[in-house]
Design a protein around this motif. Structure first.
Motif, PDB file in Angstrom:
ATOM      1  N   ALA A 276      -5.498  12.771   6.430  1.00  0.00           N
ATOM      2  CA  ALA A 276      -4.948  13.622   5.378  1.00  0.00           C
ATOM      3  C   ALA A 276      -4.895  12.925   4.025  1.00  0.00           C
ATOM      4  O   ALA A 276      -4.580  13.560   3.020  1.00  0.00           O
ATOM      5  CB  ALA A 276      -3.541  14.086   5.765  1.00  0.00           C
ATOM      6  N   VAL A 277      -5.214  11.637   3.989  1.00  0.00           N
ATOM      7  CA  VAL A 277      -5.119  10.867   2.755  1.00  0.00           C
ATOM      8  C   VAL A 277      -6.499  10.754   2.113  1.00  0.00           C
ATOM      9  O   VAL A 277      -7.461  10.391   2.788  1.00  0.00           O
ATOM     10  CB  VAL A 277      -4.556   9.458   3.030  1.00  0.00           C
ATOM     11  CG1 VAL A 277      -4.309   8.716   1.715  1.00  0.00           C
ATOM     12  CG2 VAL A 277      -3.269   9.533   3.843  1.00  0.00           C
ATOM     13  N   PRO A 278      -6.633  11.050   0.818  1.00  0.00           N
ATOM     14  CA  PRO A 278      -7.938  10.923   0.169  1.00  0.00           C
ATOM     15  C   PRO A 278      -8.416   9.484   0.152  1.00  0.00           C
ATOM     16  O   PRO A 278      -7.626   8.537   0.215  1.00  0.00           O
ATOM     17  CB  PRO A 278      -7.680  11.449  -1.249  1.00  0.00           C
ATOM     18  CG  PRO A 278      -6.219  11.298  -1.460  1.00  0.00           C
ATOM     19  CD  PRO A 278      -5.590  11.511  -0.123  1.00  0.00           C
ATOM     20  N   ALA A 279      -9.737   9.314   0.071  1.00  0.00           N
ATOM     21  CA  ALA A 279     -10.315   7.972   0.091  1.00  0.00           C
ATOM     22  C   ALA A 279      -9.778   7.112  -1.039  1.00  0.00           C
ATOM     23  O   ALA A 279      -9.580   5.904  -0.877  1.00  0.00           O
ATOM     24  CB  ALA A 279     -11.841   8.070   0.012  1.00  0.00           C
ATOM     25  N   ARG A 280      -9.544   7.731  -2.195  1.00  0.00           N
ATOM     26  CA  ARG A 280      -9.005   7.009  -3.351  1.00  0.00           C
ATOM     27  C   ARG A 280      -7.923   7.845  -4.019  1.00  0.00           C
ATOM     28  O   ARG A 280      -7.890   9.056  -3.881  1.00  0.00           O
ATOM     29  CB  ARG A 280     -10.098   6.729  -4.372  1.00  0.00           C
ATOM     30  CG  ARG A 280     -11.139   5.723  -3.943  1.00  0.00           C
ATOM     31  CD  ARG A 280     -11.998   5.341  -5.132  1.00  0.00           C
ATOM     32  NE  ARG A 280     -13.027   4.386  -4.772  1.00  0.00           N
ATOM     33  CZ  ARG A 280     -14.251   4.731  -4.401  1.00  0.00           C
ATOM     34  NH1 ARG A 280     -14.590   5.996  -4.339  1.00  0.00           N
ATOM     35  NH2 ARG A 280     -15.144   3.803  -4.084  1.00  0.00           N
ATOM     36  N   GLY A 281      -7.050   7.170  -4.763  1.00  0.00           N
ATOM     37  CA  GLY A 281      -6.104   7.868  -5.611  1.00  0.00           C
ATOM     38  C   GLY A 281      -4.695   7.978  -5.071  1.00  0.00           C
ATOM     39  O   GLY A 281      -3.778   8.296  -5.831  1.00  0.00           O
ATOM     40  N   ALA A 282      -4.479   7.714  -3.780  1.00  0.00           N
ATOM     41  CA  ALA A 282      -3.130   7.769  -3.216  1.00  0.00           C
ATOM     42  C   ALA A 282      -2.426   6.431  -3.424  1.00  0.00           C
ATOM     43  O   ALA A 282      -3.043   5.423  -3.782  1.00  0.00           O
ATOM     44  CB  ALA A 282      -3.183   8.120  -1.735  1.00  0.00           C
ATOM     45  N   ARG A 283      -1.123   6.424  -3.204  1.00  0.00           N
ATOM     46  CA  ARG A 283      -0.315   5.204  -3.241  1.00  0.00           C
ATOM     47  C   ARG A 283       0.350   5.044  -1.876  1.00  0.00           C
ATOM     48  O   ARG A 283       0.767   6.019  -1.255  1.00  0.00           O
ATOM     49  CB  ARG A 283       0.756   5.288  -4.322  1.00  0.00           C
ATOM     50  CG  ARG A 283       0.290   5.794  -5.671  1.00  0.00           C
ATOM     51  CD  ARG A 283      -0.519   4.806  -6.445  1.00  0.00           C
ATOM     52  NE  ARG A 283       0.239   3.650  -6.879  1.00  0.00           N
ATOM     53  CZ  ARG A 283      -0.231   2.768  -7.788  1.00  0.00           C
ATOM     54  NH1 ARG A 283      -1.439   2.928  -8.308  1.00  0.00           N
ATOM     55  NH2 ARG A 283       0.507   1.726  -8.154  1.00  0.00           N
ATOM     56  N   PHE A 284       0.453   3.798  -1.412  1.00  0.00           N
ATOM     57  CA  PHE A 284       0.922   3.522  -0.052  1.00  0.00           C
ATOM     58  C   PHE A 284       2.210   2.719  -0.093  1.00  0.00           C
ATOM     59  O   PHE A 284       2.353   1.777  -0.878  1.00  0.00           O
ATOM     60  CB  PHE A 284      -0.149   2.741   0.702  1.00  0.00           C
ATOM     61  CG  PHE A 284       0.218   2.387   2.119  1.00  0.00           C
ATOM     62  CD1 PHE A 284       0.299   3.372   3.097  1.00  0.00           C
ATOM     63  CD2 PHE A 284       0.466   1.074   2.473  1.00  0.00           C
ATOM     64  CE1 PHE A 284       0.618   3.054   4.414  1.00  0.00           C
ATOM     65  CE2 PHE A 284       0.790   0.746   3.781  1.00  0.00           C
ATOM     66  CZ  PHE A 284       0.873   1.731   4.749  1.00  0.00           C
ATOM     67  N   THR A 285       3.161   3.091   0.771  1.00  0.00           N
ATOM     68  CA  THR A 285       4.427   2.376   0.902  1.00  0.00           C
ATOM     69  C   THR A 285       4.715   2.109   2.377  1.00  0.00           C
ATOM     70  O   THR A 285       4.561   3.009   3.211  1.00  0.00           O
ATOM     71  CB  THR A 285       5.582   3.186   0.289  1.00  0.00           C
ATOM     72  OG1 THR A 285       5.383   3.312  -1.125  1.00  0.00           O
ATOM     73  CG2 THR A 285       6.925   2.519   0.549  1.00  0.00           C
ATOM     74  N   ALA A 286       5.114   0.881   2.683  1.00  0.00           N
ATOM     75  CA  ALA A 286       5.494   0.520   4.053  1.00  0.00           C
ATOM     76  C   ALA A 286       6.442  -0.671   3.972  1.00  0.00           C
ATOM     77  O   ALA A 286       6.005  -1.823   4.031  1.00  0.00           O
ATOM     78  CB  ALA A 286       4.265   0.173   4.893  1.00  0.00           C
ATOM     79  N   ALA A 287       7.736  -0.410   3.825  1.00  0.00           N
ATOM     80  CA  ALA A 287       8.720  -1.474   3.620  1.00  0.00           C
ATOM     81  C   ALA A 287       9.649  -1.590   4.831  1.00  0.00           C
ATOM     82  O   ALA A 287      10.329  -0.624   5.183  1.00  0.00           O
ATOM     83  CB  ALA A 287       9.531  -1.198   2.359  1.00  0.00           C
ATOM     84  N   PRO A 288       9.706  -2.764   5.448  1.00  0.00           N
ATOM     85  CA  PRO A 288      10.621  -2.979   6.572  1.00  0.00           C
ATOM     86  C   PRO A 288      11.983  -3.457   6.085  1.00  0.00           C
ATOM     87  O   PRO A 288      12.136  -3.833   4.916  1.00  0.00           O
ATOM     88  CB  PRO A 288       9.918  -4.088   7.364  1.00  0.00           C
ATOM     89  CG  PRO A 288       9.265  -4.910   6.283  1.00  0.00           C
ATOM     90  CD  PRO A 288       8.851  -3.934   5.199  1.00  0.00           C
ATOM     91  N   PRO A 289      13.001  -3.476   6.950  1.00  0.00           N
ATOM     92  CA  PRO A 289      14.288  -4.070   6.579  1.00  0.00           C
ATOM     93  C   PRO A 289      14.124  -5.561   6.286  1.00  0.00           C
ATOM     94  O   PRO A 289      13.212  -6.220   6.798  1.00  0.00           O
ATOM     95  CB  PRO A 289      15.164  -3.851   7.821  1.00  0.00           C
ATOM     96  CG  PRO A 289      14.467  -2.806   8.613  1.00  0.00           C
ATOM     97  CD  PRO A 289      13.015  -2.939   8.321  1.00  0.00           C
ATOM     98  N   ALA A 290      15.001  -6.097   5.457  1.00  0.00           N
ATOM     99  CA  ALA A 290      14.953  -7.522   5.096  1.00  0.00           C
ATOM    100  C   ALA A 290      15.710  -8.327   6.141  1.00  0.00           C
ATOM    101  O   ALA A 290      16.887  -8.677   5.962  1.00  0.00           O
ATOM    102  CB  ALA A 290      15.550  -7.735   3.709  1.00  0.00           C
ATOM    103  N   ILE A 291      15.052  -8.640   7.257  1.00  0.00           N
ATOM    104  CA  ILE A 291      15.675  -9.357   8.369  1.00  0.00           C
ATOM    105  C   ILE A 291      15.202 -10.804   8.350  1.00  0.00           C
ATOM    106  O   ILE A 291      13.994 -11.070   8.383  1.00  0.00           O
ATOM    107  CB  ILE A 291      15.312  -8.711   9.722  1.00  0.00           C
ATOM    108  CG1 ILE A 291      15.643  -7.218   9.715  1.00  0.00           C
ATOM    109  CG2 ILE A 291      16.043  -9.428  10.852  1.00  0.00           C
ATOM    110  CD1 ILE A 291      15.211  -6.504  10.978  1.00  0.00           C
TER     111      ILE A 291
END
Length: 309
Positions: A276-291
């Motif tokens: 569902a994500v275009p090849a270009r132009g999207a922004r990605f976020t994946a942040a875990p807890p600060a453990i």
């Protein structure tokens, strides 16, 4: 699941002649189109842009077919505009008993304070639920920090949030680029873009098997050469919708983990919905807890698509 925007690609053979001599020929070539109603001449111009050619004197397009098909990131053709302001969830939900990686413990969820018991502790009409989850860090969609692989590597608490939030995404839609006989994603499949500072997301389609026995066998992976190429290209994150970034069926070596994490490149595994994500132009976020003292933990990974794309 989010429905990808309607996109089209051209399938054709071609012959190109150059003004300074020589030529180039291609069979079964596929090219992203900004809109479906393009003719051979316009597609020829897009092909020249995509290949970065100069001094083209003549071009012939043969056997042209326009097919409704997801873009793969051709240069010179903007992806069809998606719905403005979309947020695309790329994470598997976590629940009790979820099998992420066969052989690892599954999550166990137990109540610490039930709503019924809480009523005696709070004012009338006020109640809460507090629950305990016991799980291994490798559950659902998760991120690997360097500490996961290296004793002296940075742990989850040490990660710079600017490298995890709103990172430019380069999605490689590779569902038709690997097979049971050639599962590895090598550098050549990733070499046609400027990837510096990006989150490279590998869409293999394997997430459709998540939670089934088939998920654990024959999964696509990133090769050692592919990992070295991404480090040299200066990427910040590498994500995949497969069982593992490495080939778990080739023995105990884990070259992709070793190379990426040694270079401080974040690894996100078990993504989903990348189609569902275009090849270009999207922004990605994946942040875990600060453990502190921890190297792997689930993330709520998602992509955002701006109104200008």
């Amino acid at each position: 699941m989010t429905t990808p925007p309607l996109q089209h690609r051209a399938h054709f053979d071609f012959s190109i002649s150059f003004a300074n001599g020589g030529g180039l020929h291609g069979e079964g070539f596929r090219l992203d189109l900004p809109r479906p109603e393009l003719g051979s001449d316009e597609i020829g111009i897009l092909l020249v842009k995509h290949l970065g050619l100069a001094l083209v004197s003549d071009m012939e397009i043969r056997g042209l077919r326009i097919v409704q098909e997801q873009h793969r990131g051709s240069r010179g053709a903007d992806a069809a505009a998606p719905v403005p302001g979309r947020v695309i969830d790329l994470s598997h939900p976590i629940e009790a008993g979820l099998v992420t990686y066969p052989g690892l413990p599954v999550p166990i969820i137990t109540p610490h304070l039930t709503r019924e018991d809480s009523r005696a502790k709070y004012a009338p009409g006020t109640e809460f639920a507090m629950d305990i989850i016991t799980m291994i860090g490798n559950t659902g969609t998760y991120l690997d920090a360097p500490y996961h692989r290296y004793e002296e590597g940075g742990d989850l608490a040490s990660l710079d949030l600017s490298t995890l939030v709103d990172v430019p995404a380069e999605v490689f839609h590779l569902r038709d680029s690997w097979s049971a006989d050639h599962r590895g994603i090598d550098a050549v499949a990733l070499a046609d873009r400027d990837l510096a500072g990006s989150a490279v997301l590998l869409d293999t389609g394997w997430s459709s098997r998540f939670g089934t026995p088939e998920y654990a066998v024959g999964a696509p992976f990133l090769t050692e050469g592919g990992a070295r190429h991404l480090v040299e290209a200066g990427v910040q994150i590498v994500g995949i919708d497969s069982l593992n970034i490495d080939d778990t069926e080739s023995g105990g070596e884990r070259p992709a983990h070793s190379i990426l994490l040694a270079a401080g490149v974040h690894v996100v595994e078990h993504l989903t919905n990348l189609e569902a994500v275009p090849a270009r132009g999207a922004r990605f976020t994946a942040a875990p807890p600060a453990i502190r003292g921890f190297g792997t933990f689930p993330v709520r990974a998602f992509a955002t698509v701006s109104t200008s794309h």
